[in-house]
Design a protein around this motif. Structure first.
Motif, PDB file in Angstrom:
ATOM      1  N   SER A 247       0.613  -1.519  -0.309  1.00  0.00           N
ATOM      2  CA  SER A 247      -0.146   0.145   0.196  1.00  0.00           C
ATOM      3  C   SER A 247       0.960   1.407   0.396  1.00  0.00           C
ATOM      4  O   SER A 247       0.143   2.429   0.667  1.00  0.00           O
ATOM      5  CB  SER A 247      -1.046   0.016   1.326  1.00  0.00           C
ATOM      6  OG  SER A 247      -1.272  -1.232   1.255  1.00  0.00           O
ATOM      7  N   MET A 248       2.163   1.781  -0.573  1.00  0.00           N
ATOM      8  CA  MET A 248       2.787   2.566  -0.424  1.00  0.00           C
ATOM      9  C   MET A 248       2.021   3.918  -1.138  1.00  0.00           C
ATOM     10  O   MET A 248       1.871   4.903  -0.678  1.00  0.00           O
ATOM     11  CB  MET A 248       4.038   2.430  -1.540  1.00  0.00           C
ATOM     12  CG  MET A 248       4.647   3.353  -1.585  1.00  0.00           C
ATOM     13  SD  MET A 248       5.612   3.856  -0.027  1.00  0.00           S
ATOM     14  CE  MET A 248       7.300   3.433  -0.306  1.00  0.00           C
ATOM     15  N   ALA A 249       1.135   3.244  -2.653  1.00  0.00           N
ATOM     16  CA  ALA A 249      -0.012   4.491  -2.705  1.00  0.00           C
ATOM     17  C   ALA A 249      -0.794   5.356  -1.565  1.00  0.00           C
ATOM     18  O   ALA A 249      -0.930   6.473  -1.689  1.00  0.00           O
ATOM     19  CB  ALA A 249      -0.733   4.454  -3.868  1.00  0.00           C
ATOM     20  N   PHE A 250      -1.044   4.480  -0.503  1.00  0.00           N
ATOM     21  CA  PHE A 250      -1.346   4.895   0.299  1.00  0.00           C
ATOM     22  C   PHE A 250      -0.443   6.248   1.507  1.00  0.00           C
ATOM     23  O   PHE A 250      -0.848   6.786   1.910  1.00  0.00           O
ATOM     24  CB  PHE A 250      -2.177   3.943   1.424  1.00  0.00           C
ATOM     25  CG  PHE A 250      -3.295   4.539   2.889  1.00  0.00           C
ATOM     26  CD1 PHE A 250      -4.407   4.703   2.516  1.00  0.00           C
ATOM     27  CD2 PHE A 250      -2.308   4.137   3.799  1.00  0.00           C
ATOM     28  CE1 PHE A 250      -4.719   5.268   3.724  1.00  0.00           C
ATOM     29  CE2 PHE A 250      -2.701   4.994   4.965  1.00  0.00           C
ATOM     30  CZ  PHE A 250      -3.962   4.981   5.716  1.00  0.00           C
ATOM     31  N   LEU A 251       0.774   5.553   1.319  1.00  0.00           N
ATOM     32  CA  LEU A 251       1.423   6.335   2.206  1.00  0.00           C
ATOM     33  C   LEU A 251       2.106   7.638   1.531  1.00  0.00           C
ATOM     34  O   LEU A 251       2.949   8.397   2.684  1.00  0.00           O
ATOM     35  CB  LEU A 251       2.273   5.584   3.327  1.00  0.00           C
ATOM     36  CG  LEU A 251       2.376   3.992   3.696  1.00  0.00           C
ATOM     37  CD1 LEU A 251       3.015   3.191   4.224  1.00  0.00           C
ATOM     38  CD2 LEU A 251       1.203   4.350   4.802  1.00  0.00           C
ATOM     39  N   SER A 252       2.400   7.231   0.529  1.00  0.00           N
ATOM     40  CA  SER A 252       2.797   8.167  -0.482  1.00  0.00           C
ATOM     41  C   SER A 252       2.498   8.930  -1.400  1.00  0.00           C
ATOM     42  O   SER A 252       2.340   7.715  -2.434  1.00  0.00           O
ATOM     43  CB  SER A 252       4.584   7.491  -0.550  1.00  0.00           C
ATOM     44  OG  SER A 252       5.397   8.225  -1.226  1.00  0.00           O
ATOM     45  N   ASP A 253       2.716  10.011  -2.106  1.00  0.00           N
ATOM     46  CA  ASP A 253       1.993  10.144  -3.446  1.00  0.00           C
ATOM     47  C   ASP A 253       3.257  10.676  -4.421  1.00  0.00           C
ATOM     48  O   ASP A 253       3.043  10.479  -5.386  1.00  0.00           O
ATOM     49  CB  ASP A 253       1.494  12.136  -2.904  1.00  0.00           C
ATOM     50  CG  ASP A 253       0.926  12.212  -2.233  1.00  0.00           C
ATOM     51  OD1 ASP A 253      -0.088  10.766  -2.370  1.00  0.00           O
ATOM     52  OD2 ASP A 253       0.418  12.761  -1.316  1.00  0.00           O
ATOM     53  N   ASP A 254       5.264  10.303  -4.488  1.00  0.00           N
ATOM     54  CA  ASP A 254       5.644  10.339  -4.980  1.00  0.00           C
ATOM     55  C   ASP A 254       6.084   9.014  -4.680  1.00  0.00           C
ATOM     56  O   ASP A 254       7.446   8.687  -5.136  1.00  0.00           O
ATOM     57  CB  ASP A 254       6.331  11.040  -4.548  1.00  0.00           C
ATOM     58  CG  ASP A 254       7.401  11.924  -3.277  1.00  0.00           C
ATOM     59  OD1 ASP A 254       7.215  10.671  -2.742  1.00  0.00           O
ATOM     60  OD2 ASP A 254       7.264  12.761  -2.805  1.00  0.00           O
ATOM     61  N   GLY A 255       6.026   8.215  -5.260  1.00  0.00           N
ATOM     62  CA  GLY A 255       6.545   6.494  -5.036  1.00  0.00           C
ATOM     63  C   GLY A 255       7.184   6.018  -4.278  1.00  0.00           C
ATOM     64  O   GLY A 255       8.075   5.192  -3.861  1.00  0.00           O
ATOM     65  N   GLY A 256       6.564   6.667  -2.556  1.00  0.00           N
ATOM     66  CA  GLY A 256       7.817   6.280  -1.908  1.00  0.00           C
ATOM     67  C   GLY A 256       9.066   7.881  -1.487  1.00  0.00           C
ATOM     68  O   GLY A 256       9.827   7.499  -0.508  1.00  0.00           O
ATOM     69  N   GLU A 257       9.154   8.562  -2.244  1.00  0.00           N
ATOM     70  CA  GLU A 257      10.249  10.068  -1.963  1.00  0.00           C
ATOM     71  C   GLU A 257       9.589  10.435  -0.581  1.00  0.00           C
ATOM     72  O   GLU A 257      10.550  10.756   0.102  1.00  0.00           O
ATOM     73  CB  GLU A 257      10.632  10.729  -3.086  1.00  0.00           C
ATOM     74  CG  GLU A 257      11.447  11.400  -2.839  1.00  0.00           C
ATOM     75  CD  GLU A 257      12.683  11.263  -2.967  1.00  0.00           C
ATOM     76  OE1 GLU A 257      13.519   9.515  -3.274  1.00  0.00           O
ATOM     77  OE2 GLU A 257      13.641  11.498  -2.698  1.00  0.00           O
ATOM     78  N   THR A 258       8.597  10.842  -0.246  1.00  0.00           N
ATOM     79  CA  THR A 258       8.256  11.344   0.940  1.00  0.00           C
ATOM     80  C   THR A 258       7.026  11.307   1.300  1.00  0.00           C
ATOM     81  O   THR A 258       5.891  10.481   0.491  1.00  0.00           O
ATOM     82  CB  THR A 258       7.485  12.685   0.228  1.00  0.00           C
ATOM     83  OG1 THR A 258       7.031  13.501  -0.179  1.00  0.00           O
ATOM     84  CG2 THR A 258       8.725  13.669   0.582  1.00  0.00           C
TER      85      THR A 258
END
Ligand code: GDP
Ligand code: MN
Length: 349
Positions: free
Chosen positions: A214-225
């Motif tokens: 669920s990275m898309a739940f946590l980050s809007d830029d693919g995990g950068e921030t």
């Protein structure tokens, strides 16, 4: 589609008679509460509601944990309210203290600065021990080792609707490992470097990152921030085996080593949420729409009048936080391609 472990459906004979025990297998599960002796009357209210809405028909056990010994009043009151067995555990000092690598001077300075900035619980030592304990230790207390699933309950919470099925069994039959009812954005001043630590962990332990997470739940830029979305952990139903897994323990140990529980004020909510979001496939995280819940200051009141009435809910749907701007639940629906319940748009503000 999910298997829905309802012995009864709305309208079936017996639906209204909640004294009927639903048939079906019992899970190896417990409620768990961390509390102080002084919380006795507030936890009493929580227990009464959990029992009335659910547990009086299921009689699951309840584990109470405390960094001080529980007194007789606490034990008497809670044992009289819980329909299952009650257990009382004293937390060992190693699980409720500063680990040796923490620089005390640096930690003290942080508390003073946070007090100045009026950051909530910013000056508190005990709150930090609590967050670290909930992040890394509650699931491996001796009393918890006998169980496979837990349901966390805090003092002063409310439950607004009947629960006509066993959520533990739902978790089991649908292979869910973590669940939530409320989600929101974390207060950034409490976690300024948490995401840096997470990125370090991802780099050191790529083997623990799940495919289809669920990275898309946590980050809007693919995990950068980090976008600061997290599941609110004062309510949780989850898998203890997952928390006891090497993946989760490696994650906790890595964060603990970085010291942010004391050099900042990392909460167990973002820690659990990021762990679940990255180390579980996304279909192992569940949103319990039908468990209506309040913890100050937010309410989850199920969207849909028919559902609320069939569950005899007593929450005001106007209070529902799910679709408001500060909730992350719409994002959870979007990344999981879930259809939002009818009427959600009317509840936006
Ligand atoms: P909040 O929900 O973030 O405002 O924090 P709470 O005050 O509700 O604390 C979270 C949970 O930890 C609750 O179940 C509290 O009863 C418990 N808790 C907080 N501080 C302590 C403490 O110092 N000792 C013990 N034993 N429990 C605590
Ligand atoms: Mn609380």
């Amino acid at each position: 589609a999910d298997k829905y472990p309802l012995a009864l459906k709305p309208g079936d004979p017996g639906w209204d008679d909640l004294t009927t025990i639903n048939s079906g297998p019992r899970m190896n599960a417990t409620f768990v509460t961390l509390a102080r002796n002084g919380d006795v009357w507030e936890i009493a209210k929580s227990i009464r509601q959990v029992e009335d809405r659910f547990n009086r028909r299921y009689n699951y056990d309840w584990v109470f944990l405390n960094d001080q010994p529980f007194d007789d009043l606490f034990k008497k009151v809670t044992t009289s309210l819980v329909s299952g067995k009650t257990h009382y555990g004293l937390i060992p000092t190693e699980h409720w203290s500063f680990p040796p690598h923490i620089d005390q001077e640096k930690a003290k300075k942080v508390r003073e600065d946070m007090a100045q900035k009026k950051i909530i619980y910013g000056d508190s030592i005990s709150y930090r021990h609590m967050c670290r304990f909930e992040s890394g230790f509650f699931f491996r207390q001796p009393l918890m080792m006998n169980y496979e699933y837990y349901w966390r309950v805090e003092p002063s919470i409310k439950l607004f609707c009947d629960i006509h099925y066993d959520p533990f069994r739902y978790m089991h039959e649908n292979n869910k490992k973590y669940s939530f009812v409320l989600s929101l954005y974390e207060y950034i001043d409490t976690i300024p470097t948490l995401w840096d630590s997470v990125k370090k962990f991802i780099k050191n332990h790529p083997e623990h990152i799940a495919a289809g997470n669920s990275m898309a739940f946590l980050s809007d830029d693919g995990g950068e921030t980090y976008n600061k979305c997290h599941f609110w952990s004062n309510f949780e139903i989850g898998s203890l085996s997952w928390l006891r897994s090497k993946a989760y323990l490696d994650f906790f140990n890595s964060l603990d080593q970085d010291g942010g529980f004391f050099y900042e004020r990392w909460g167990d909510a973002p820690v659990h949420s990021i762990a679940a979001g990255l180390m579980l496939p996304k279909d192992q995280i569940h949103f319990f729409n039908d468990i209506a819940y309040y913890h100050v200051p937010f309410t989850h009141c199920p969207t849909g009048e028919a559902l609320r009435q069939s569950l005899r809910c007593h929450c005001d749907p106007k209070e529902n936080f799910d679709w408001k701007g500060y909730s992350c639940t719409a994002r959870f629906f979007d990344i999981n391609n879930m259809e939002k319940p009818e009427g959600w748009e009317q509840e936006k503000d």
